[in-house]
Design a protein around this motif. Structure first.
Motif, short mmCIF file in Angstrom:
data_model
loop_
_atom_site.label_atom_id
_atom_site.label_comp_id
_atom_site.label_asym_id
_atom_site.label_seq_id
_atom_site.Cartn_x
_atom_site.Cartn_y
_atom_site.Cartn_z
N LEU A 37 0.87 -1.21 0.19
CA LEU A 37 -0.05 0.23 -0.09
C LEU A 37 0.76 1.19 -0.07
CD1 LEU A 37 -2.82 1.49 0.04
CD2 LEU A 37 -2.58 1.42 2.71
N ALA A 38 1.90 1.23 0.85
CA ALA A 38 2.49 2.37 1.01
C ALA A 38 3.48 2.71 -0.32
CB ALA A 38 3.77 2.28 2.18
N VAL A 39 4.03 1.55 -1.18
CA VAL A 39 4.44 1.47 -2.29
C VAL A 39 3.66 2.21 -3.46
CG1 VAL A 39 5.70 0.31 -4.27
CG2 VAL A 39 6.27 0.15 -1.73
N ALA A 40 2.40 1.73 -3.46
CA ALA A 40 1.45 2.28 -4.73
C ALA A 40 1.08 3.56 -4.17
CB ALA A 40 0.19 1.29 -4.28
N LYS A 41 0.74 4.13 -3.04
CA LYS A 41 0.39 5.41 -2.75
C LYS A 41 1.48 6.39 -2.94
CE LYS A 41 -0.32 6.25 1.54
NZ LYS A 41 -1.05 6.23 2.92
N GLY A 42 2.72 6.02 -2.32
CA GLY A 42 3.72 6.69 -2.79
C GLY A 42 4.19 7.00 -4.05
N HIS A 43 4.34 5.95 -4.78
CA HIS A 43 4.60 6.02 -6.30
C HIS A 43 3.52 7.13 -7.13
CE1 HIS A 43 4.17 4.86 -10.50
NE2 HIS A 43 5.22 4.73 -10.53
N ASP A 44 2.32 6.96 -6.73
CA ASP A 44 1.36 7.57 -7.43
C ASP A 44 1.21 8.81 -7.16
OD1 ASP A 44 0.65 5.27 -8.78
OD2 ASP A 44 -1.36 4.81 -7.70
N ILE A 45 1.65 9.38 -5.78
CA ILE A 45 1.43 10.76 -5.56
C ILE A 45 2.88 11.64 -6.07
CG2 ILE A 45 1.63 12.27 -3.51
CD1 ILE A 45 0.19 10.40 -1.99
N GLY A 46 4.04 10.58 -6.04
CA GLY A 46 4.92 11.17 -6.40
C GLY A 46 5.35 11.37 -7.97
N ARG A 47 4.45 10.38 -8.72
CA ARG A 47 4.58 10.66 -9.98
C ARG A 47 3.56 11.86 -10.53
NH1 ARG A 47 3.74 6.64 -15.08
NH2 ARG A 47 4.89 7.61 -16.28
N LEU A 48 2.50 12.20 -9.79
CA LEU A 48 1.67 13.21 -10.05
C LEU A 48 2.45 14.52 -10.02
CD1 LEU A 48 -1.78 12.20 -8.54
CD2 LEU A 48 -1.32 12.45 -10.85
N VAL A 49 3.19 14.72 -8.81
CA VAL A 49 3.98 16.02 -8.63
C VAL A 49 5.03 16.03 -9.50
CG1 VAL A 49 5.63 16.94 -7.14
CG2 VAL A 49 3.63 15.57 -6.06
N ALA A 50 5.78 14.88 -9.66
CA ALA A 50 6.94 15.19 -10.97
C ALA A 50 6.26 15.17 -12.27
CB ALA A 50 7.69 13.79 -10.77
N GLU A 51 5.30 14.74 -12.48
CA GLU A 51 4.96 14.88 -14.04
C GLU A 51 4.07 16.32 -14.08
OE1 GLU A 51 4.67 13.35 -16.83
OE2 GLU A 51 5.74 11.43 -16.14
N GLY A 52 3.59 17.00 -13.03
CA GLY A 52 2.94 18.22 -13.17
C GLY A 52 4.08 19.24 -13.33
N LEU A 53 5.28 18.94 -12.53
CA LEU A 53 6.48 19.89 -12.67
C LEU A 53 7.03 19.63 -13.96
CD1 LEU A 53 8.13 19.50 -9.18
CD2 LEU A 53 6.68 21.40 -9.97
N ALA A 54 7.25 18.65 -14.57
CA ALA A 54 7.82 18.32 -15.91
C ALA A 54 7.07 18.96 -17.19
CB ALA A 54 8.08 17.07 -16.02
N ARG A 55 5.75 19.06 -16.82
CA ARG A 55 4.88 19.43 -17.87
C ARG A 55 4.48 21.13 -17.55
NH1 ARG A 55 1.86 14.92 -20.12
NH2 ARG A 55 2.78 12.96 -19.19
N ALA A 56 4.89 21.81 -16.47
CA ALA A 56 4.73 23.11 -16.30
C ALA A 56 5.45 23.99 -17.26
CB ALA A 56 5.10 23.56 -14.73
#
Length: 360
Positions: free
Chosen positions: A282-301
């Motif tokens: 659970l921690a891996v799934a949640k952490g991966h998805d939140i981290g990816r949202l943040v990283a992708e949001g910054l990369a696409r800004a």
């Protein structure tokens, strides 16, 4: 010189006092800290050549609801705003996300909460759903219907979380022909619930539902055991507390709503890559998805102003999620502020201290 951006991490589950927003000393574990997961996904995009900005993390801590106060949460949020962050990640508790939402709109700071309050969304407030008052209640009602249950007794926290869940459970129960035979509201911090449970069981239910934050769930479970109740029992994502402490044993046998599936290939790939034990799924799934949202949001800004980051988050779409059943997707949109799309809720059960997925 590479561009730089400040990302605020709002932790609403830790009580660090004082004016220094840096929080505890290095090496001291902090409950609910997801910074490492965000750093991991930022590093992955940096290695891929998609993000070269320097990312500075600014932390703020508050003991929010239900143990703390809404004022503490607001203070921490404003602390990050004054530090000049372009994005805030948090809070994690639904009641606190409801407090933070008008602040995000007022101060115009893109914010990603990871809580279960679907109403905690807005132009500036994005939600990575760790459950949902609306969706979880629907899944709970359908699960009990699949077990042939037609008379439910519901015990719920007297809080926005508990009452919101109760409302939507009742709506779906009516659709399915299920009767809410009895209901009892309790304090989110309740310890003695024997009388409330006894009143529930007087209605002769064939299923019991708990709805709330989870702090009062173990006393409810123990009261049912003392009363000799052996029928099916189910709770909302409060059951995620079973990953820590004695909760899983105190709530043995309970069905609950989780966020990860054993058959999710994205999750399995991440687990294999970092060699994580099954208990951390659970921690891996949640952490991966939140981290990816943040990283992708910054990369696409287009730039790292608050407006630029908001627009970047809106462009994150159709990424495979590690959470949920296979095929669940991550992403936002111009008017879409809910990150997870598809069957992101998974029914599981605590048995002997271990979580087991229940067939859909």
């Amino acid at each position: 010189m590479a561009a730089s951006v400040k990302v605020g991490i709002l932790n609403d589950m830790a009580d660090f006092t004082g004016d220094d927003p840096s929080g505890p000393e290095d090496g001291v574990p902090v409950p609910g800290d997801i910074t490492g997961w965000i750093e991991r996904e930022i590093d992955a995009l940096r290695e891929a050549g998609r993000l070269d900005a320097e990312v500075e993390f600014v932390h703020a801590y508050a003991l929010g609801l239900p143990s703390g106060t809404a004022e503490a949460l607001e203070h921490a949020y404003r602390q990050l705003a004054e530090a000049g962050v372009s994005l805030i990640v948090g809070p994690a508790i639904g009641d606190n996300a409801l407090v933070a939402t008008p602040l995000a709109e007022q101060l115009r700071i893109p914010t990603i909460n990871w809580a279960g309050a679907e109403r905690a969304r807005g132009r500036w407030m994005f939600q990575h759903q760790v459950g949902s008052h609306e969706d979880e209640s629907l899944v709970i009602a359908r699960q009990m219907a699949s077990l042939g249950r037609t008379r439910l007794a519901v015990i719920y926290d007297l809080s926005p979380i508990g009452t919101r869940h109760l409302k939507h459970l009742g709506g779906e129960a009516r659709v399915l022909g299920i009767e809410i035979a009895a209901k009892e509201g309790i304090s989110p911090l309740a310890d003695d619930v024997d009388d409330a449970v006894a009143r529930l069981l007087e209605a002769a239910p064939d299923g019991v539902v708990y709805l709330g934050l989870g702090l009062s769930a173990p006393p409810v479970s123990k009261a049912l055991d003392r009363a000799g109740w052996d029928g099916p029992r189910i709770m909302n994502t409060a059951g995620l507390r079973g990953y820590h402490g004695d909760f899983a044993h105190a709530c043995n046998g309970w069905l609950y709503i989780d966020m990860h599936s054993d058959a999710n290939t994205t999750l399995r790939a991440v687990m294999d890559r970092i060699d994580a034990p099954c208990r951390q799924a659970l921690a891996v799934a949640k952490g991966h998805d939140i981290g990816r949202l943040v990283a992708e949001g910054l990369a696409r800004a287009s730039d790292f102003t608050r407006e630029g980051v908001r627009l970047g988050l809106e462009q994150v779409k159709w990424l495979p999620a590690a959470e949920g059943h296979e095929g669940t997707l991550l992403g936002f949109g111009v008017h879409d502020r809910g990150a997870l799309h598809g069957r992101y809720l998974v029914v599981r059960q605590w048995l002997g201290g271990e979580t087991r997925e229940v067939a859909a």
